[in-house]
Design an enzyme around this catalytic site. Structure first.
Site, PDB file in Angstrom:
ATOM      1  N   LEU B 232      33.652 -17.831  14.272  1.00  0.00           N
ATOM      2  CA  LEU B 232      34.743 -18.078  15.171  1.00  0.00           C
ATOM      3  C   LEU B 232      36.101 -17.079  15.044  1.00  0.00           C
ATOM      4  CD1 LEU B 232      35.726 -20.070  17.301  1.00  0.00           C
ATOM      5  CD2 LEU B 232      36.554 -21.346  15.386  1.00  0.00           C
ATOM      6  N   ASP B 233      36.547 -16.486  15.907  1.00  0.00           N
ATOM      7  CA  ASP B 233      37.634 -15.552  15.945  1.00  0.00           C
ATOM      8  C   ASP B 233      37.458 -14.480  15.080  1.00  0.00           C
ATOM      9  OD1 ASP B 233      39.041 -17.084  17.853  1.00  0.00           O
ATOM     10  OD2 ASP B 233      39.906 -18.425  16.300  1.00  0.00           O
TER      11      ASP B 233
END
Lengths: 289, 289, 289, 289
Positions: B232-233
């Protein structure tokens, strides 16, 4: 290059917000014939806290500087529970530089010093390596080598603190100094130790930030000047700036591009500190214009 | 506003570095009467890996596009163990947009679409909320509401994947879509899901980055467009940009300033993806000019 | 700080565009066992002109550097009507600095010189004022004072040219030199005189640009480094950069902010010139990465 | 997205500088129980002119808004020869948009309008071409086509002025409107016509600035929002911003990059105008934070 115009008085105030604060302070200045040159204020709406920087011409002001602190405290500050400081624009604060082996920030500071860009005295440079002694010698500044190892750190920091005291130092600049100062050391100079970290904090704290930035593949790198606190790379940020990098840049290009940012952003922070344009509140800075 | 000039062929190549790579590929193009318009190459000196983007005029080129892939693979790519892709400049990739309630990125994309800024087809918008349906309707794009809860996520993602298949979607844009896609979903569109995160990554990943930036007291905020990965990210960054903030800015000012960055930086990433100007290698992107 | 890795050869080429250009040059390098490290090329679509910068490892390359120029000219360059130059990455070009009274650019260059940031020799500084002689002396560089008046200009420029010749100078840097060089002087060093102008050209050419910027009320100021030509402040631009100003900034703040830009942007131009990363065509520069 | 917090009063003042100005005004607010949220002031040291923007909470303030103007004028403003204006933060100014054929600025404004980003009413769009009528229709805003030729200009401007009056328009935004307004027209809306010019003024005024920037070989392009005055592209600058260009960018890349700047910089100027954060003095703007 110093501005030889008339001296001004500078007052920096913070306190719980309340109606009538500005009116009271500006009236106090006006009643004693002060002409306000600049006033900046802000209110933190969540903390209900008030901040103000005020500058007025000293010429014609009827309270002599040496009496100002006492009178302002008793006549105004106490009633509003103010935290405040008072300065004159013609002061020359005494600053010490800590360096290791990287020379670019040191050169940048010293060339501004020699050119008279800043109103400052720099009587002392401390380093954990002897390498940059000739640079200091060239400019006629005392250079003390204080090597740090794991075992001698506490003792050597005592030596450093003694030197700072001996030279009557007001604030310290870490010009790419590669040692972590102890909490004890920092406690002696709260909001008076300026560091430059070569990343866009809070990204990439700690060691080798350019390498980490390269690995992560960011498209922009940055640097951060901040006041040192017990929280490493976590102190109140003063200035930040950035520069784009491309996929053709290697880590050594990051270093080259970053070097120019580091010296300029550190010097901007020093300038702001010297000009009494910083107020720290809860690990954040207000930067006055 | 599309460039109506002659069609060109685009070849993107990466492989272990070796002498004679550029000479071999450019000779291949030249022998078949291709006129090279632009060539960009790079070598990762640590990985000893070679990267190249080549563009040449299709007019006069003696290998028909439909035969190019086979011939290039057998005559050249295999010998150098190349990873490569071939495109024509007049393709119109099919793109889907995922949104939630924030409208600024969606409006920005749709206004470019309506103005003909990009060579793209947008037949499908998916949202976990019905709020922006009227915006899609105005432009005549199908809008499907697929609400996501903890319990129905796997099932609903299947529905979304089916929609993407049905609409023959080549790549997906997350225009401030407030759901985290599962690894399984992402695996269906490797390097074909573009996200916009409203922080200067790797600083402030996850939720409420503007609030975190305010708390930390940074002096510059940023946004990051990247390909979504299981991390994530943490996917390969495409574009980043920044804007200064001052101590007088509140969180809502961060949001306002950031909004303008988000839409522009997301759209720049889409433009680059559409123009086949991105190559991903080991979680970093090469951006061709 | 110089990169002590292996030496590379650099070839910069421009000529009318034609099919097979890249293939021919890269094949020439490959046939003589050169390993290309980087290739950048561009085609001006209006002028139908081709540009390329090529860098390859000298180790293993079978044409000795001293024979390269002759062989490349006869075997390749003539047939394509190429304008070209050949360099080795370990050359140390000899550079002269012209200054007046402003010291910041001079200090910046000299501190990089002392820190070994650049591969360069600086044997000579020329000034129309004696003020900065001590700075040069500190670094051990010859400093010649050549005062210029309206009546003695032609004669004094002759003296300067003689000095440049005596010191075997390859290129000249005007580090805030406050005299306009004559066309005759400039003709001796085409694309080899780098100037820094303290405005965002073409805005505010000529004298006192910070004052003009203040009067006009611009919100961003800039600086420009460029090659000097007979057209004052009109030569090919190398680098530009900008900094925001606010209504609270006075002209002296413009000067302070601009000073930091000037030294960094001038030094960036010098770095690029030293690294053979600039090609001039029709008063525009191509900057290789 | 409008801030639904309590209403505040805004006072913008300029006058010859004098001791006691801030004290007098803040005392006036305090005496009537106003709680100041923000105060910004500046003094032009050359013109000896004073500027201030003051914002206080309306709740609890003892002078009703409808009486404020009269009382402030007689009790304070006259004595100091103030030029001043008074606003409430919950006003919704009425704005008209002028467009031609370029749609990007119009789309940007309308998408903000639809998303509720701004406190504004937009009842009217005027164009010299019918092309963008559907865009206006989609949003439900009246769209009037007023074609301009050399011969009918005076007459058509009369029609436009009549429309502005009919729709009770407070200020006008030229969203890439490709006609030059007459001095007479501009005189009706002093400091109330916002234009966007696609260059970094004062560089490249007039037509085709991106082409001129390309020809000159600048390394950074910019855009400028400003109030229209009789001096074409010479009015007080509100906002400017820039974007780097490289030698691989063609004029169409300048146009693409510039388009994104234009819409964002125009919208920033509108936001600032709407929030009463601009003061014009002698063709320069003060921008309050």
């Amino acid at each position: 290059m110093e501005n030889q115009t008339s001296v001004s008085a500078i007052l920096i105030v913070s306190c719980p917000d309340r109606k009538g604060l500005i009116a009271s302070v500006t009236r106090f200045i006006y009643q004693h014939h002060g002409n306000i040159i600049s006033l900046e204020q802000d209110v933190d709406p969540r903390e209900h806290h008030f901040f103000m920087r005020l500058e007025w011409e000293l010429a014609g002001f009827q309270i002599p500087p040496e009496q100002f602190e006492k009178r302002f405290e008793t006549e105004l500050a106490q009633a509003f529970a103010m935290t405040w400081s008072f300065h004159l624009s013609n002061e020359r604060p005494r600053m010490a530089i800590f360096v290791s082996k990287h020379s670019h920030c040191l050169y940048d500071i010293l060339s501004r010093y020699q050119a008279g860009e800043w109103r400052v005295e720099i009587p002392l440079i401390i380093s954990n390596h002897p390498d940059l002694a000739p640079v200091a010698k060239n400019v006629g500044i005392d250079f003390h080598v204080v090597p740090i190892t794991k075992s001698n750190k506490a003792e050597q920091e005592k030596r450093e603190l003694a030197l700072l005291k001996k030279y009557d130092i007001e604030f310290v600049v870490l010009a790419r100094y590669m040692q972590v100062l102890s909490d004890n050391f920092i406690r002696h100079y709260p909001q008076r130790i300026i560091n430059i970290h070569h990343s866009f904090l809070p990204a990439f704290p700690g060691a080798k930030p350019y390498h980490s930035a390269y690995e992560r593949g960011v498209k922009i790198i940055g640097v951060t000047s901040h006041y040192a606190t017990a929280d490493l790379d976590g102190g109140p940020i003063i200035e930040q700036d950035v520069v784009p990098v491309s996929h053709t840049d290697r880590v050594e290009d990051y270093v080259r591009k970053g070097r120019d940012l580091e010296k300029v952003v550190l010097s901007r922070a020093i300038w702001r500190h010297l000009n009494r344009k910083i107020l720290v509140f809860k690990n954040r800075t207000l930067l006055f214009s």
